[in-house]
Write an enzyme that holds these catalytic residues in place. Structure first.
Site, mmCIF file in Angstrom:
data_model
loop_
_atom_site.group_PDB
_atom_site.id
_atom_site.type_symbol
_atom_site.label_atom_id
_atom_site.label_comp_id
_atom_site.label_asym_id
_atom_site.label_seq_id
_atom_site.Cartn_x
_atom_site.Cartn_y
_atom_site.Cartn_z
ATOM 1 N N ILE A 22 -50.671 11.029 -9.568
ATOM 2 C CA ILE A 22 -51.759 10.743 -8.805
ATOM 3 C C ILE A 22 -52.889 11.526 -9.410
ATOM 4 C CG2 ILE A 22 -52.536 10.694 -6.448
ATOM 5 C CD1 ILE A 22 -49.845 10.111 -5.547
ATOM 6 N N TYR A 157 -41.550 19.348 4.203
ATOM 7 C CA TYR A 157 -41.970 18.900 2.856
ATOM 8 C C TYR A 157 -43.312 17.950 4.092
ATOM 9 C CZ TYR A 157 -44.584 15.319 0.144
ATOM 10 O OH TYR A 157 -45.549 14.509 -0.866
ATOM 11 N N LYS A 161 -47.444 18.297 5.802
ATOM 12 C CA LYS A 161 -48.083 17.027 4.509
ATOM 13 C C LYS A 161 -49.018 16.304 7.092
ATOM 14 C CE LYS A 161 -48.190 16.696 0.343
ATOM 15 N NZ LYS A 161 -48.472 16.873 -0.194
HETATM 16 P P1 NDP Z 1 -46.188 14.232 -9.329
HETATM 17 O O1 NDP Z 1 -44.982 15.757 -9.762
HETATM 18 O O2 NDP Z 1 -46.010 13.261 -10.834
HETATM 19 O O3 NDP Z 1 -47.563 16.056 -9.685
HETATM 20 C C1 NDP Z 1 -47.724 16.422 -9.060
HETATM 21 C C2 NDP Z 1 -48.728 17.925 -9.739
HETATM 22 O O4 NDP Z 1 -49.237 18.871 -8.436
HETATM 23 C C3 NDP Z 1 -48.541 17.655 -10.827
HETATM 24 O O5 NDP Z 1 -49.694 17.951 -11.755
HETATM 25 C C4 NDP Z 1 -48.148 19.884 -10.541
HETATM 26 O O6 NDP Z 1 -48.253 19.786 -12.684
HETATM 27 C C5 NDP Z 1 -48.678 19.853 -10.157
HETATM 28 N N1 NDP Z 1 -48.496 21.208 -9.172
HETATM 29 C C6 NDP Z 1 -46.892 21.165 -8.734
HETATM 30 N N2 NDP Z 1 -46.870 22.681 -8.386
HETATM 31 C C7 NDP Z 1 -48.130 23.120 -9.065
HETATM 32 C C8 NDP Z 1 -48.338 24.728 -8.934
HETATM 33 N N3 NDP Z 1 -47.642 25.659 -8.402
HETATM 34 N N4 NDP Z 1 -49.678 25.140 -9.121
HETATM 35 C C9 NDP Z 1 -50.802 24.212 -10.027
HETATM 36 N N5 NDP Z 1 -50.465 22.684 -10.067
HETATM 37 C C10 NDP Z 1 -48.999 22.491 -9.168
HETATM 38 O O7 NDP Z 1 -46.185 14.064 -8.641
HETATM 39 P P2 NDP Z 1 -47.421 13.039 -7.508
HETATM 40 O O8 NDP Z 1 -48.478 11.889 -8.245
HETATM 41 O O9 NDP Z 1 -47.042 12.166 -6.651
HETATM 42 O O10 NDP Z 1 -47.913 14.034 -6.806
HETATM 43 C C11 NDP Z 1 -49.501 13.825 -6.281
HETATM 44 C C12 NDP Z 1 -49.570 14.369 -4.545
HETATM 45 O O11 NDP Z 1 -48.729 13.157 -3.936
HETATM 46 C C13 NDP Z 1 -49.015 15.245 -4.089
HETATM 47 O O12 NDP Z 1 -49.107 16.561 -3.070
HETATM 48 C C14 NDP Z 1 -47.549 14.804 -3.515
HETATM 49 O O13 NDP Z 1 -46.837 15.728 -2.431
HETATM 50 C C15 NDP Z 1 -48.476 13.546 -3.084
HETATM 51 N N6 NDP Z 1 -47.947 12.691 -2.884
HETATM 52 C C16 NDP Z 1 -46.958 12.014 -3.264
HETATM 53 C C17 NDP Z 1 -46.185 10.830 -2.930
HETATM 54 C C18 NDP Z 1 -45.250 10.042 -3.876
HETATM 55 O O14 NDP Z 1 -44.211 9.243 -3.955
HETATM 56 N N7 NDP Z 1 -45.264 10.690 -5.476
HETATM 57 C C19 NDP Z 1 -46.151 10.247 -1.829
HETATM 58 C C20 NDP Z 1 -46.677 11.011 -0.649
HETATM 59 C C21 NDP Z 1 -47.653 11.832 -1.336
HETATM 60 P P3 NDP Z 1 -47.488 20.764 -12.989
HETATM 61 O O15 NDP Z 1 -46.486 20.729 -12.472
HETATM 62 O O16 NDP Z 1 -47.540 20.721 -14.252
HETATM 63 O O17 NDP Z 1 -48.142 22.149 -12.573
#
Ligand code: NDP
Length: 252
Positions: A22, A157, A161
């Site tokens: 996202i 989780y 949220k």
């Molecule tokens: P992804 O797993 O594709 O993306 C998660 C992102 O968060 C990555 O860019 C990751 O980068 C980053 N991230 C995680 N932990 C860290 C950290 N400690 N430091 C820096 N960056 C971090 O999932 P989504 O795109 O789906 O998730 C984006 C948001 O959307 C989240 O908040 C998720 O909870 C929310 N969401 C997603 C849903 C879904 O169905 N996909 C539903 C509802 C909400 P990296 O690990 O490389 O550091």
């Protein structure tokens, strides 16, 4: 009335979790809308590099849960671009399992990443926004902030949220008269790395799709459209809102 209100010409956006999913789709759309973006995650990907290689955007590698990261991230953005108009507080992690067996380390990882870090990043970003008397923050929440997911169990989780939704509402109240809008997006099931294992598991995928009245999962691009609206001047009278984009999941 003008469609230019939906554009982000000249705006500077800080997007956490901007290397995939996202966050990446949001950065790609923001770039098309005229913004310049500071992306952050723990490491760059080919997709985020394709954006930063243009020279218009930048990437700052950081673990968002590290104590110094929020201030360093905002400083790096100000150093490179001179201001911050938009913060997309998007980085997050998911984890699940029985409540009675969910250990402290897993609880800390969820809360540190999904609640404490977004709080601290917003706190760091709001200071330059206050100084310029303008800004828009979009926090990424979830339908999990409203309902219990099924079939998987994930109390931590969901709690993180729900807290993001309330943080959004109360921050919006605090800054409404000072030019800063704060909104959230609550996605349903979106096809990203976070959800892909469940989507590729036939049983889980069926439960998720059957519970989504539209009968399908969303795309990162559909979420980016919503974030763009909330971040843009088109949403100039919208603050404290959590926009649900879930194919109807929480209607029943
Ligand atoms: P992804 O797993 O594709 O993306 C998660 C992102 O968060 C990555 O860019 C990751 O980068 C980053 N991230 C995680 N932990 C860290 C950290 N400690 N430091 C820096 N960056 C971090 O999932 P989504 O795109 O789906 O998730 C984006 C948001 O959307 C989240 O908040 C998720 O909870 C929310 N969401 C997603 C849903 C879904 O169905 N996909 C539903 C509802 C909400 P990296 O690990 O490389 O550091």
């Amino acid at each position: 009335m003008s469609l230019s209100q939906f554009r982000l010409e000249g705006k500077i956006a800080l997007i956490t979790g901007g290397n995939r999913g996202i966050g990446l789709a949001t950065a790609q759309l923001f770039a098309k809308a005229g913004a310049r973006c500071m992306l952050t995650a723990r490491s760059e990907t080919d997709d985020s590099r394709a954006l930063t290689d243009t020279g218009e955007h930048a990437f700052h590698a950081a673990d968002i849960t590290a104590p110094a990261s929020p201030d360093e991230l905002v400083e790096a953005t100000l150093e490179r671009f001179g201001r911050i108009d938009i913060l997309v507080n998007n980085a997050g992690v998911a984890d699940g399992g029985d409540f009675h067996d969910f250990d402290d380390a897993r609880l800390a990882r969820i809360m540190d990443t999904n609640l404490i870090a977004p709080f601290r990043v917003a706190r760091s970003a709001v200071r330059p926004m206050l100084a310029q008397s303008s800004g828009a923050i979009v926090n990424i929440g979830s339908i999990s902030g409203y309902v219990a997911n099924k079939p998987q169990l994930q109390v931590a989780y969901n709690s993180s949220k729900a807290a993001i939704h309330q943080m959004t509402s109360v921050m919006a109240f605090e800054y409404a008269a000072r030019g800063i809008r704060v909104n959230a997006l609550a996605p349903g099931y979106i096809r990203t790395r976070m959800a892909i294992d469940g989507m590729e598991d036939p049983e889980m995928s069926k439960v998720w799709a059957d519970n989504t009245p539209m009968g399908r999962f969303g795309t990162p691009e559909e979420m980016a459209n919503c974030v763009l609206f909330l971040a843009s001047d088109a949403a100039s009278f919208v603050t404290g809102a959590t926009l649900v984009a879930d194919g109807g999941y929480i209607t029943h």
